[in-house]
Design a protein around this motif. Structure first.
Motif, PDB file in Angstrom:
ATOM      1  N   ASP A 139       0.975   4.335  -2.711  1.00  0.00           N
ATOM      2  CA  ASP A 139       0.987   5.739  -2.296  1.00  0.00           C
ATOM      3  C   ASP A 139       2.168   6.448  -2.710  1.00  0.00           C
ATOM      4  O   ASP A 139       2.055   7.581  -3.240  1.00  0.00           O
ATOM      5  CB  ASP A 139       0.724   5.922  -0.945  1.00  0.00           C
ATOM      6  CG  ASP A 139      -0.555   5.283  -0.352  1.00  0.00           C
ATOM      7  OD1 ASP A 139      -1.534   5.246  -1.127  1.00  0.00           O
ATOM      8  OD2 ASP A 139      -0.511   5.075   0.695  1.00  0.00           O
TER       9      ASP A 139
ATOM     10  N   GLU B 295     -15.540   4.246   3.261  1.00  0.00           N
ATOM     11  CA  GLU B 295     -15.341   4.505   4.552  1.00  0.00           C
ATOM     12  C   GLU B 295     -16.474   4.834   5.296  1.00  0.00           C
ATOM     13  O   GLU B 295     -16.719   4.553   6.389  1.00  0.00           O
ATOM     14  CB  GLU B 295     -14.018   5.476   4.808  1.00  0.00           C
ATOM     15  CG  GLU B 295     -12.502   4.966   4.378  1.00  0.00           C
ATOM     16  CD  GLU B 295     -11.473   5.983   4.619  1.00  0.00           C
ATOM     17  OE1 GLU B 295     -10.557   5.656   4.827  1.00  0.00           O
ATOM     18  OE2 GLU B 295     -12.071   7.352   4.350  1.00  0.00           O
TER      19      GLU B 295
ATOM     20  N   ILE C 245     -12.644   5.477  -2.029  1.00  0.00           N
ATOM     21  CA  ILE C 245     -12.379   5.207  -0.658  1.00  0.00           C
ATOM     22  C   ILE C 245     -13.061   5.960   0.337  1.00  0.00           C
ATOM     23  O   ILE C 245     -13.537   5.215   1.243  1.00  0.00           O
ATOM     24  CB  ILE C 245     -10.744   5.280  -0.514  1.00  0.00           C
ATOM     25  CG1 ILE C 245      -9.998   4.345  -1.295  1.00  0.00           C
ATOM     26  CG2 ILE C 245     -10.216   5.143   0.944  1.00  0.00           C
ATOM     27  CD1 ILE C 245      -8.487   4.881  -1.506  1.00  0.00           C
TER      28      ILE C 245
ATOM     29  N   VAL D 269       0.710  -1.198  -0.016  1.00  0.00           N
ATOM     30  CA  VAL D 269      -0.071   0.141   0.109  1.00  0.00           C
ATOM     31  C   VAL D 269       0.849   1.387   0.009  1.00  0.00           C
ATOM     32  O   VAL D 269       0.568   2.397  -0.685  1.00  0.00           O
ATOM     33  CB  VAL D 269      -0.939  -0.035   1.278  1.00  0.00           C
ATOM     34  CG1 VAL D 269      -1.692   1.527   1.210  1.00  0.00           C
ATOM     35  CG2 VAL D 269      -1.924  -1.225   0.963  1.00  0.00           C
TER      36      VAL D 269
ATOM     37  N   ASP E  89      -9.591   7.946  -4.634  1.00  0.00           N
ATOM     38  CA  ASP E  89      -9.600   8.471  -3.370  1.00  0.00           C
ATOM     39  C   ASP E  89     -11.315   8.678  -2.956  1.00  0.00           C
ATOM     40  O   ASP E  89     -11.605   8.523  -1.841  1.00  0.00           O
ATOM     41  CB  ASP E  89      -8.828   9.930  -3.304  1.00  0.00           C
ATOM     42  CG  ASP E  89      -7.343   9.797  -2.995  1.00  0.00           C
ATOM     43  OD1 ASP E  89      -7.115   8.543  -3.028  1.00  0.00           O
ATOM     44  OD2 ASP E  89      -6.456  10.600  -3.308  1.00  0.00           O
TER      45      ASP E  89
ATOM     46  N   LYS F 283      -9.100   1.496   2.746  1.00  0.00           N
ATOM     47  CA  LYS F 283      -8.286   1.839   1.632  1.00  0.00           C
ATOM     48  C   LYS F 283      -7.649   0.652   1.167  1.00  0.00           C
ATOM     49  O   LYS F 283      -7.633   0.558  -0.267  1.00  0.00           O
ATOM     50  CB  LYS F 283      -7.139   2.974   2.373  1.00  0.00           C
ATOM     51  CG  LYS F 283      -6.172   3.407   1.150  1.00  0.00           C
ATOM     52  CD  LYS F 283      -5.119   4.285   1.783  1.00  0.00           C
ATOM     53  CE  LYS F 283      -4.281   4.784   0.844  1.00  0.00           C
ATOM     54  NZ  LYS F 283      -2.956   5.786   1.444  1.00  0.00           N
ATOM     55  N   THR F 284      -7.060  -0.101   1.962  1.00  0.00           N
ATOM     56  CA  THR F 284      -6.344  -1.459   1.356  1.00  0.00           C
ATOM     57  C   THR F 284      -7.278  -2.262   0.541  1.00  0.00           C
ATOM     58  O   THR F 284      -7.252  -2.896  -0.476  1.00  0.00           O
ATOM     59  CB  THR F 284      -5.859  -1.897   2.670  1.00  0.00           C
ATOM     60  OG1 THR F 284      -5.098  -1.495   3.443  1.00  0.00           O
ATOM     61  CG2 THR F 284      -5.046  -3.501   1.931  1.00  0.00           C
TER      62      THR F 284
ATOM     63  N   ARG G 133      -6.013   9.038  -9.378  1.00  0.00           N
ATOM     64  CA  ARG G 133      -5.930   8.904  -8.024  1.00  0.00           C
ATOM     65  C   ARG G 133      -7.004   9.617  -7.430  1.00  0.00           C
ATOM     66  O   ARG G 133      -7.896   9.142  -6.378  1.00  0.00           O
ATOM     67  CB  ARG G 133      -4.813   9.717  -7.589  1.00  0.00           C
ATOM     68  CG  ARG G 133      -4.232   9.373  -6.234  1.00  0.00           C
ATOM     69  CD  ARG G 133      -2.857  10.148  -5.707  1.00  0.00           C
ATOM     70  NE  ARG G 133      -1.797   9.833  -6.443  1.00  0.00           N
ATOM     71  CZ  ARG G 133      -1.173   8.864  -6.014  1.00  0.00           C
ATOM     72  NH1 ARG G 133      -1.246   8.179  -5.081  1.00  0.00           N
ATOM     73  NH2 ARG G 133       0.037   8.470  -6.892  1.00  0.00           N
TER      74      ARG G 133
ATOM     75  N   TYR H 144      -8.055  -0.843  -2.756  1.00  0.00           N
ATOM     76  CA  TYR H 144      -6.813  -0.858  -3.684  1.00  0.00           C
ATOM     77  C   TYR H 144      -6.845  -2.410  -4.173  1.00  0.00           C
ATOM     78  O   TYR H 144      -6.525  -2.579  -5.155  1.00  0.00           O
ATOM     79  CB  TYR H 144      -5.481  -0.530  -2.692  1.00  0.00           C
ATOM     80  CG  TYR H 144      -4.932   0.801  -2.744  1.00  0.00           C
ATOM     81  CD1 TYR H 144      -5.939   1.872  -3.330  1.00  0.00           C
ATOM     82  CD2 TYR H 144      -3.861   1.252  -1.868  1.00  0.00           C
ATOM     83  CE1 TYR H 144      -5.360   3.200  -3.387  1.00  0.00           C
ATOM     84  CE2 TYR H 144      -3.435   2.402  -1.929  1.00  0.00           C
ATOM     85  CZ  TYR H 144      -4.154   3.401  -2.319  1.00  0.00           C
ATOM     86  OH  TYR H 144      -3.787   4.630  -2.429  1.00  0.00           O
TER      87      TYR H 144
END
Length: 225
Positions: free
Chosen positions: A69, A95, A91, A65, A88, A114-115, A84, A118
């Motif tokens: 980044d 969340e 993500i 990760v 984002d 986030k993981t 990106r 990804y």
């Protein structure tokens, strides 16, 4: 590790779809979509089985990760097929959902949203196996399998916000952009087709295409962006 049963996966997909289908959706169309998704999940269910021996034989990365980044924006988009900024945004939305964190086993560290995002997008954009995905992100193969399907269900649940015809101001903005970029007036979308190289188990012969593959045809319409 307990095997994830096919009927559980079918119910998982069904629950996700129920919250997204329009109230006037055709019942037959809904059932067809459910059958296709459930069949694809059934074909992949064996990927959820993970032996202890496999854990020993396949050491895993622990900082992938952080490596992602550190990508430059151009490299990031090359690997993820998304900017990106777009990822984002996804993500952030994920969340805020009820599925923010995923517990692997009792006593182990939970996997951040986030993981998980990804992993999901990397899996889709790089055509790798669950074993390879697990090695990259430092999880077991069965966890990689479960995360991809968990995020798939979430994406389906918010799909109706994005997969829809433009109306009102959005319609005018779309036609303006097409006119500006392609000099063609009155355009609200660009249409094309592709093949998903897979097919449901039931009536598989129906999905044999002109290129001699078994595939599901996907027709999509996109806006000027």
């Amino acid at each position: 590790m307990k095997r994830i049963e096919v009927h559980e996966m079918e119910n998982f997909i069904k629950d996700a779809l129920l919250g997204t289908m329009y109230t006037n959706s055709n019942v037959e169309e809904y059932n067809e979509i459910l059958t296709i998704l459930a069949s694809l999940a059934a074909e992949s269910s064996s990927s959820s089985e993970d032996s202890e021996q496999e854990q020993i034989e396949h050491p895993k990365c622990s900082n992938f990760v952080d490596t992602i980044d550190s990508f430059e924006d151009e490299d990031f988009k090359s690997h993820f097929r998304l900017s990106r900024t777009t990822l984002d945004y996804l993500i952030g939305r994920y969340e805020e959902s009820e599925q923010t964190r995923f517990a692997t086993k009792a006593g182990k560290t939970k996997i951040p949203a986030k993981t998980m995002m990804y992993m999901y997008v990397w899996y889709l954009s790089n055509t790798i196996t669950y074993r390879q995905l697990a090695v990259l992100f430092g999880v077991t193969k069965s966890t990689a399998w479960a995360i991809v399907r968990r995020v798939v269900a979430w994406v389906i649940s918010i799909g109706h916000e994005f997969v829809k015809w433009p109306i009102g101001d959005a319609l005018e903005e779309t036609t303006r952009k097409f006119l500006q970029r392609k000099q063609i007036p009155g355009v609200i979308g660009a249409i094309d087709c592709t093949h998903i190289i897979n097919a449901p188990i039931k009536d598989k012969h129906i999905y044999f295409d002109r290129k001699r593959n078994y595939s599901v045809v996907l027709q999509a319409i996109v806006d000027a962006d």
